[in-house]
Design a protein around this motif. Structure first.
Motif, mmCIF file in Angstrom:
data_model
loop_
_atom_site.group_PDB
_atom_site.id
_atom_site.type_symbol
_atom_site.label_atom_id
_atom_site.label_comp_id
_atom_site.label_asym_id
_atom_site.label_seq_id
_atom_site.Cartn_x
_atom_site.Cartn_y
_atom_site.Cartn_z
ATOM 1 N N VAL A 199 -2.014 8.232 -11.818
ATOM 2 C CA VAL A 199 -2.523 6.858 -11.715
ATOM 3 C C VAL A 199 -3.254 6.454 -12.983
ATOM 4 O O VAL A 199 -3.108 5.327 -13.461
ATOM 5 C CB VAL A 199 -3.416 6.706 -10.464
ATOM 6 C CG1 VAL A 199 -4.139 5.378 -10.459
ATOM 7 C CG2 VAL A 199 -2.575 6.858 -9.196
ATOM 8 N N LEU A 233 -0.908 2.412 -8.548
ATOM 9 C CA LEU A 233 -0.985 3.232 -7.349
ATOM 10 C C LEU A 233 0.247 2.891 -6.515
ATOM 11 O O LEU A 233 0.382 1.772 -6.021
ATOM 12 C CB LEU A 233 -2.274 2.917 -6.572
ATOM 13 C CG LEU A 233 -2.575 3.780 -5.370
ATOM 14 C CD1 LEU A 233 -2.941 5.191 -5.809
ATOM 15 C CD2 LEU A 233 -3.720 3.195 -4.573
ATOM 16 N N ASP A 290 1.690 7.369 -3.493
ATOM 17 C CA ASP A 290 0.284 7.695 -3.748
ATOM 18 C C ASP A 290 -0.583 7.287 -2.563
ATOM 19 O O ASP A 290 -1.497 8.010 -2.162
ATOM 20 C CB ASP A 290 -0.233 6.986 -5.000
ATOM 21 C CG ASP A 290 0.430 7.458 -6.275
ATOM 22 O OD1 ASP A 290 0.857 8.626 -6.337
ATOM 23 O OD2 ASP A 290 0.518 6.643 -7.217
ATOM 24 N N ARG A 291 -0.304 6.124 -2.004
ATOM 25 C CA ARG A 291 -1.100 5.641 -0.867
ATOM 26 C C ARG A 291 -0.924 6.532 0.347
ATOM 27 O O ARG A 291 -1.884 6.803 1.065
ATOM 28 C CB ARG A 291 -0.754 4.192 -0.556
ATOM 29 C CG ARG A 291 -1.168 3.256 -1.682
ATOM 30 C CD ARG A 291 -1.164 1.795 -1.302
ATOM 31 N NE ARG A 291 0.043 1.305 -0.687
ATOM 32 C CZ ARG A 291 1.070 0.762 -1.344
ATOM 33 N NH1 ARG A 291 1.036 0.678 -2.671
ATOM 34 N NH2 ARG A 291 2.122 0.293 -0.701
ATOM 35 N N LEU A 329 -11.229 6.618 -7.320
ATOM 36 C CA LEU A 329 -9.939 5.952 -7.410
ATOM 37 C C LEU A 329 -9.943 4.638 -6.623
ATOM 38 O O LEU A 329 -9.478 3.608 -7.112
ATOM 39 C CB LEU A 329 -8.835 6.871 -6.897
ATOM 40 C CG LEU A 329 -7.427 6.322 -6.887
ATOM 41 C CD1 LEU A 329 -6.982 5.950 -8.293
ATOM 42 C CD2 LEU A 329 -6.480 7.329 -6.278
ATOM 43 N N VAL A 343 -1.934 -1.947 -7.322
ATOM 44 C CA VAL A 343 -1.210 -1.369 -6.194
ATOM 45 C C VAL A 343 0.200 -1.949 -6.212
ATOM 46 O O VAL A 343 0.376 -3.174 -6.219
ATOM 47 C CB VAL A 343 -1.915 -1.698 -4.864
ATOM 48 C CG1 VAL A 343 -1.133 -1.153 -3.683
ATOM 49 C CG2 VAL A 343 -3.341 -1.139 -4.872
#
Length: 66
Positions: free
Chosen positions: A18, A24, A28-29, A52, A63
């Motif tokens: 990241v 992101l 990643d989430r 983060l 995002v």
């Protein structure tokens, strides 16, 4: 029932990725979701997740849905 397991070292790898990309991703989430519900995280990993999320909230990390 959905069970998510966090891969050892995944938090550190995610932070590096990241910070390199500034994004992101959806993957990643999902990793963050698994990490947040994992009760065995050490304080350093929890702190990294908090850092983060603060960067996302401040708009320094974007995002994306990729």
């Amino acid at each position: 029932m959905l069970i998510l397991n966090l891969i050892p070292g995944a938090i550190n790898e995610m932070l590096v990725s990241v910070s390199d990309t500034g994004y992101l991703t959806k993957l990643d989430r999902y990793g963050l979701m698994a990490a947040i519900i994992d009760e065995s995280l050490d304080p350093e990993e929890r702190s990294s997740i908090d850092r983060l999320l603060r960067l996302v909230r401040r708009g320094m990390i974007k995002v994306v849905d990729n």
